[in-house]
Design an enzyme around this catalytic site. Structure first.
Site, PDB file in Angstrom:
ATOM      1  N   LYS A  99      15.582  -5.821 -12.891  1.00 53.82           N
ATOM      2  CA  LYS A  99      14.832  -6.156 -14.102  1.00 53.82           C
ATOM      3  C   LYS A  99      15.797  -6.697 -15.133  1.00 53.82           C
ATOM      4  CE  LYS A  99      10.546  -5.942 -15.418  1.00 53.82           C
ATOM      5  NZ  LYS A  99       9.325  -5.864 -14.601  1.00 53.82           N
ATOM      6  N   LYS A 137      14.963  -8.494  -7.106  1.00 50.41           N
ATOM      7  CA  LYS A 137      13.740  -9.160  -7.546  1.00 50.41           C
ATOM      8  C   LYS A 137      13.082  -8.340  -8.637  1.00 50.41           C
ATOM      9  CE  LYS A 137      10.627 -12.344  -7.248  1.00 50.41           C
ATOM     10  NZ  LYS A 137      10.896 -12.527  -8.698  1.00 50.41           N
ATOM     11  N   ASP A 151       7.679 -11.276 -17.316  1.00 48.89           N
ATOM     12  CA  ASP A 151       7.160  -9.950 -17.675  1.00 48.89           C
ATOM     13  C   ASP A 151       6.640 -10.127 -19.110  1.00 48.89           C
ATOM     14  OD1 ASP A 151       7.358  -6.981 -16.480  1.00 48.89           O
ATOM     15  OD2 ASP A 151       7.673  -6.809 -18.623  1.00 48.89           O
TER      16      ASP A 151
HETATM   17  N1  GLU Z   1       7.298  -8.282 -14.006  1.00 44.80           N
HETATM   18  C1  GLU Z   1       6.464  -8.101 -12.862  1.00 44.80           C
HETATM   19  C2  GLU Z   1       6.534  -6.653 -12.407  1.00 44.80           C
HETATM   20  O1  GLU Z   1       6.655  -5.771 -13.228  1.00 44.80           O
HETATM   21  C3  GLU Z   1       6.722  -9.132 -11.781  1.00 44.80           C
HETATM   22  C4  GLU Z   1       8.099  -9.211 -11.235  1.00 44.80           C
HETATM   23  C5  GLU Z   1       8.315 -10.378 -10.268  1.00 44.80           C
HETATM   24  O2  GLU Z   1       7.384 -11.111 -10.000  1.00 44.80           O
HETATM   25  O3  GLU Z   1       9.449 -10.509  -9.820  1.00 44.80           O
HETATM   26  O4  GLU Z   1       6.431  -6.322 -11.259  1.00 44.80           O
END
Ligand code: GLU
Length: 450
Positions: A125, A89, A165
């Site tokens: 990511k 995730k 993101d």
């Molecule tokens: N990009 C966000 C973070 O840095 C959210 C990631 C998500 O919701 O999976 O945590």
């Protein structure tokens, strides 16, 4: 050489020229020292060597056609860092600075952040070195579709669930979701950050910013303080910054700044949120246009920044919320904030403070909430979106917000208790890293060598 030193030396050798990834790994390893002094099981099970090596790294070509009919090529990434606690995730970032080092650092941070939420999510990511800034809406759509055409075979609602993101909001998630559905035939919760109309969760848009303020509130409360009437500086003008400002205002604080890639606004009377939303949530106009609506505010373009530093951090404040991007706040900025009487920093962005800046905050013993704890509300609410999708339900705004508050309080408590346990009660960096690491490492041990 100690186990930690050995691991870091090996890490450095096999990951040369990856400054952001190295910075993130170094910070975590450094704060694990007191844990390793007490426990040998992590070394016995080779946890460190494993945890710094992503489980899987997918790098792919994204070919798409621009409005002039020319073929364009970008590089796409999905780094699946760790699956000990749940499906991979983490967000997708579309920004020209995206490279292997940036995505690996973000995936690494995500492992511990997700562990701190207490929810069943692993860390990952992804993204691309695509610059959405000068692209037409039709180009954005074609790029998102091309991106998903490559990514879809690696993800799934119980395998890997990307989200947004920097450069990826609900519009981009929509185009990617549509493409995933066409390619697989499955209408499933494969992405979070969807619009509530087609499977998204209420509060997901607000969650990172709101959560970052809830975290600050918890830090203040533990020291018998509150937000009421306090001047705050906020950097960024994206989703995280906007909803940090919104929640600060709702709780009686006075955020006076925001910034984008072209400049920064200082509005002494408090940022006008409607104006900011109109500029940024609509057509994404430059912050300079803020002056049209608020002529008393001060706008400084990037060209006028002293030594390339963001002057947001020179604005006197009691509370600071870096909500833009990595390494946006350096040692000098930290010194300026401290000299101006800043008592709290809560990070909405990922790794916004340089290691030297973090050191200054810890030395000064101010309330410092590191990103992997303070901005975990976004991903936590993503997991609530997954839960709603899996049970085919949609919870109310109040229900999700209530859960988010509890999650942020629990994260704060875990960090503070762990910091206390290791004899450094003010050090939430140590608290967050050890608390997150222990969960992931224990799950890895129990699941056997992989
Ligand atoms: N990009 C966000 C973070 O840095 C959210 C990631 C998500 O919701 O999976 O945590």
């Amino acid at each position: 050489m100690s186990y930690l030193e050995n691991t870091f030396t090996r890490f450095h050798k096999i990951n040369p020229h990856e400054p952001e990834f190295t910075q993130a790994v170094h910070e975590v390893l450094e704060s694990l020292e007191p844990l390793f002094a007490r426990e040998s099981k992590y070394e016995d099970n080779g946890i460190l060597e494993r945890i710094v090596e992503p489980e899987r790294q997918i790098v792919f070509r994204i070919a798409w056609t621009d409005d002039k009919g020319r073929v364009r090529v970008n590089r796409g990434f999905r780094v699946q860092s760790n699956s000990a606690l749940g499906p991979y995730k983490g967000g997708l970032r579309f920004h020209p600075s995206v490279c292997s080092s940036v995505i690996k650092f973000l995936g690494f941070e995500q492992i511990f952040k997700n562990a701190l939420t207490g929810l069943a999510i692993g860390g990952a990511k992804g993204g691309a070195d695509f610059d959405p800034k000068d692209k037409s809406p039709a180009e954005i759509m074609r790029f998102c579709q091309a991106f998903m055409t490559e990514l879809y075979r690696h993800i799934g609602a119980t395998i890997d669930v990307p989200a947004g993101d920097i450069g990826v909001g609900s519009r981009e998630i929509g185009y990617m979701f549509g493409q995933y559905k066409r390619l697989t035939g499955h209408y499933e919760g494969v992405l979070t950050g969807k619009r509530p109309l087609w499977g998204g969760s209420l509060v997901r848009t607000e969650a990172t910013g709101y959560g970052c303020v809830y975290f600050a509130q918890n830090m203040l409360k533990a020291h018998n303080k509150d937000l009421e009437g306090r001047i705050c500086t906020v950097s960024g003008a994206g989703n995280v910054a906007i909803y940090t400002i919104e929640k600060l205002q709702q709780l009686g604080a006075i955020p006076v700044t925001c910034s984008d890639s072209r400049g920064f606004i200082w509005d002494k009377h408090g940022i006008n949120l409607n104006t900011l939303k109109r500029l940024k949530e609509g057509a994404n106009e430059s912050l300079e246009s803020y002056l049209k609506y608020r002529p008393d505010a001060v706008y400084t373009p990037v060209e006028d920044y002293p030594e390339g530093r963001n002057p947001v951090w020179s604005v006197p404040c009691e509370l600071a919320f870096p909500c833009a991007t990595q390494n946006e706040l350096n040692e000098h900025d930290a010194e300026t904030l401290l000299a101006n009487g800043c008592i709290l920093v809560s990070e909405g962005a990922n790794m916004p403070s340089t290691p030297e800046a973090v050191h200054k905050f810890l030395q000064a013993k101010i309330l410092y909430g590191p990103g992997k704890a303070a901005n975990a509300g976004g991903v936590a609410t993503s997991q609530l979106e997954m839960a709603q999708n899996a049970s085919m339900q949609q919870w109310t705004f109040e229900e999700v917000d209530h859960r988010l508050r509890i999650i942020m309080e629990n994260i704060y408590r875990q960090c503070a208790n762990t910091a206390e346990e290791f004899g450094e009660p003010h050090n939430l960096v140590l608290g967050a890293n050890i608390a997150g690491f222990r969960k992931v490492a224990d799950a890895m041990i129990e699941q056997g060598v992989y």
